[in-house]
Design an enzyme around this catalytic site. Sequence first.
Site, PDB file in Angstrom:
ATOM      1  N   HIS A 201      60.244 -45.096-110.872  1.00 38.96           N
ATOM      2  CA  HIS A 201      61.225 -44.619-109.908  1.00 38.96           C
ATOM      3  C   HIS A 201      62.534 -45.320-110.225  1.00 38.96           C
ATOM      4  CE1 HIS A 201      58.819 -42.877-106.270  1.00 38.96           C
ATOM      5  NE2 HIS A 201      58.659 -42.197-107.378  1.00 38.96           N
TER       6      HIS A 201
ATOM      7  N   LYS B  62      55.272 -52.207-103.682  1.00 40.75           N
ATOM      8  CA  LYS B  62      56.551 -52.589-103.084  1.00 40.75           C
ATOM      9  C   LYS B  62      56.504 -54.060-102.733  1.00 40.75           C
ATOM     10  CE  LYS B  62      59.864 -50.934 -99.687  1.00 40.75           C
ATOM     11  NZ  LYS B  62      60.398 -49.740 -99.067  1.00 40.75           N
TER      12      LYS B  62
ATOM     13  N   ASP C 262      64.700 -42.119-107.488  1.00 40.51           N
ATOM     14  CA  ASP C 262      64.413 -42.404-106.084  1.00 40.51           C
ATOM     15  C   ASP C 262      65.591 -43.153-105.469  1.00 40.51           C
ATOM     16  OD1 ASP C 262      63.340 -42.790-103.627  1.00 40.51           O
ATOM     17  OD2 ASP C 262      61.815 -44.237-104.236  1.00 40.51           O
TER      18      ASP C 262
ATOM     19  N   GLU D 243      52.281 -46.500-105.769  1.00 47.76           N
ATOM     20  CA  GLU D 243      53.572 -47.199-105.865  1.00 47.76           C
ATOM     21  C   GLU D 243      53.568 -48.498-105.065  1.00 47.76           C
ATOM     22  OE1 GLU D 243      56.882 -44.834-104.569  1.00 47.76           O
ATOM     23  OE2 GLU D 243      58.347 -46.412-104.979  1.00 47.76           O
TER      24      GLU D 243
ATOM     25  N   HIS E 123      61.726 -52.346-106.171  1.00 50.31           N
ATOM     26  CA  HIS E 123      60.568 -52.913-105.483  1.00 50.31           C
ATOM     27  C   HIS E 123      60.091 -54.245-106.037  1.00 50.31           C
ATOM     28  CE1 HIS E 123      59.217 -48.918-103.427  1.00 50.31           C
ATOM     29  NE2 HIS E 123      60.493 -49.203-103.252  1.00 50.31           N
TER      30      HIS E 123
ATOM     31  N   ASP F 183      58.953 -48.961-109.053  1.00 47.89           N
ATOM     32  CA  ASP F 183      60.262 -48.570-108.520  1.00 47.89           C
ATOM     33  C   ASP F 183      61.221 -49.719-108.800  1.00 47.89           C
ATOM     34  OD1 ASP F 183      62.460 -48.484-106.556  1.00 47.89           O
ATOM     35  OD2 ASP F 183      61.397 -46.804-105.653  1.00 47.89           O
TER      36      ASP F 183
ATOM     37  N   TRP G 101      52.716 -43.702-101.823  1.00 46.05           N
ATOM     38  CA  TRP G 101      53.390 -44.926-101.379  1.00 46.05           C
ATOM     39  C   TRP G 101      53.166 -45.058 -99.881  1.00 46.05           C
ATOM     40  CZ3 TRP G 101      57.590 -45.248 -97.847  1.00 46.05           C
ATOM     41  CH2 TRP G 101      57.955 -46.570 -97.564  1.00 46.05           C
TER      42      TRP G 101
ATOM     43  N   ASP H  36      68.165 -48.581-102.255  1.00 45.99           N
ATOM     44  CA  ASP H  36      68.131 -47.188-102.714  1.00 45.99           C
ATOM     45  C   ASP H  36      69.504 -46.588-102.961  1.00 45.99           C
ATOM     46  OD1 ASP H  36      65.187 -46.249-102.746  1.00 45.99           O
ATOM     47  OD2 ASP H  36      65.361 -47.326-100.856  1.00 45.99           O
TER      48      ASP H  36
ATOM     49  N   ASP I  48      66.089 -53.613-101.489  1.00 46.39           N
ATOM     50  CA  ASP I  48      65.669 -52.258-101.882  1.00 46.39           C
ATOM     51  C   ASP I  48      66.536 -51.212-101.177  1.00 46.39           C
ATOM     52  OD1 ASP I  48      64.080 -50.141-102.810  1.00 46.39           O
ATOM     53  OD2 ASP I  48      62.759 -50.256-101.072  1.00 46.39           O
TER      54      ASP I  48
END
Length: 436
Positions: free
Chosen positions: A303, A245, A343, A243, A279, A276, A204, A313, A311
């Site tokens: 993820h 995004k 993640d 990955e 993302h 993800d 990533w 997380d 995003d």
Amino acid sequence: MATKGMSALAMGAAVAPLKARQIEAAYKIAKERFAALGVNTDKAIRAALAVPISVHCWQADDVKGLEVKDGATDGGGIQATGNYPGAARNGDEIRADFDFALTLLPGTWKFNLHAMYAETGGKRVDRNELTPRHFARWIDWAASRKLGLDFNPTCFAHPMVKDGLTLSSEDKGVRAFWIEHCIACRKIGQAMARRLGPCVTNIWIADGRKDATADRWGPRERLIGSLDKVLARKMSPNVDAVESKLFGIGLEDYTVGSNEFYLLYAQSRGAVPCFDLGHFHLTESVADKLSGALSFVDKLLIHASRPIRWDSDHVTRLNDDVKAVCDEAVRGNAVDRIYWALDFFDASINRVAAWAIGSRTVRKGLLRAMLEPHALAVKAEYAGNGAAKLALAEYREELPFGAVWDYLCLKAGVPAGLNWLDAVAGYERKVLAERC
Ligand code: RNT
Ligand code: ZN
């Protein structure tokens, strides 16, 4: 330790712990309810426990890493927020925290490392010079716990990130540095895989632009060139993933490695695309992408994260997104075609609890999906009986899924219900508090 710690939060006397006998009694009834719909709960439990899920090391220390640095750098578009005490400060502490976390996690687990977690014995080793030797302690630890490892190049938080670009930079020297780093990481992934079984090395990069991007083509062309160099040599049994995004902090206008870009890149090069959950546009369904993408690629990396408004997380929860992704994987018989990984990084709560909540959640989602009376829904759909299909979907929410999950935990020898909270509070008092 702050006065308001886990001890205050642990349920203790406030919530009576779940007893084995209660769990067994509830399971007996739940099993019958599911059997009436043609679902075998014992089989679902076995299948859910067997799925390897990769727990990310970076929740332990707020994505700080263990590098000996020669100056401060910016976070590279990812940011952990919060200052809850007790973050791990070195590899031994991360390993100790995960050893403890494993006592709360039912089933089969892997551990996911980033290159910035190299242990170089106090010496500064730049990222393009990393070798499997710098991960020897991680590999030995994982072997002794029978854990697989996954790996990630760290292409952020480093002075060689120039104008927000790495593998897509117009500067040949910058590109060369990151190409070397990614190749070094693939070799490390290979060493991990040789010793411990399948290792996914996931690339990533944050590369992008903040505003009014004038050239969207050049960076993508250069990224293709760089990735082709990175992947030029076969490095089996290491598995390569890329990955995508949507955007990063300070890079809101343009991300070089977008979803279309990486999906097609991966498909054309035999690599694994990584989705993800944070993302994509927030109304976009990652679950819907599984049947699309897996029609053309062999494997996907997920993820499991949780975006709130962006995003962010946040710790993964059993929200609609996670449920839907798990459902689609199970419905498409594709659980084994997905590398499951977590993640998230929340520095505002006890970090071991964050691991426990997020990791248990993904297995819970898989179990829930494996308990779906899916054949009935498909039958209703093809019979044109939309009402029955809808009723089934609603009924599913009423089924005693929690009783099956509790029983899974009991079988796996980990705390069920909220019982694990007190254990974390104890670990906080005994171990984490000493770090302050
Ligand atoms: C960042 C990506 C990436 C990172 C880790 C630390 O937006 O999601 O997976 O979170 O590599
Ligand atoms: Zn991710």
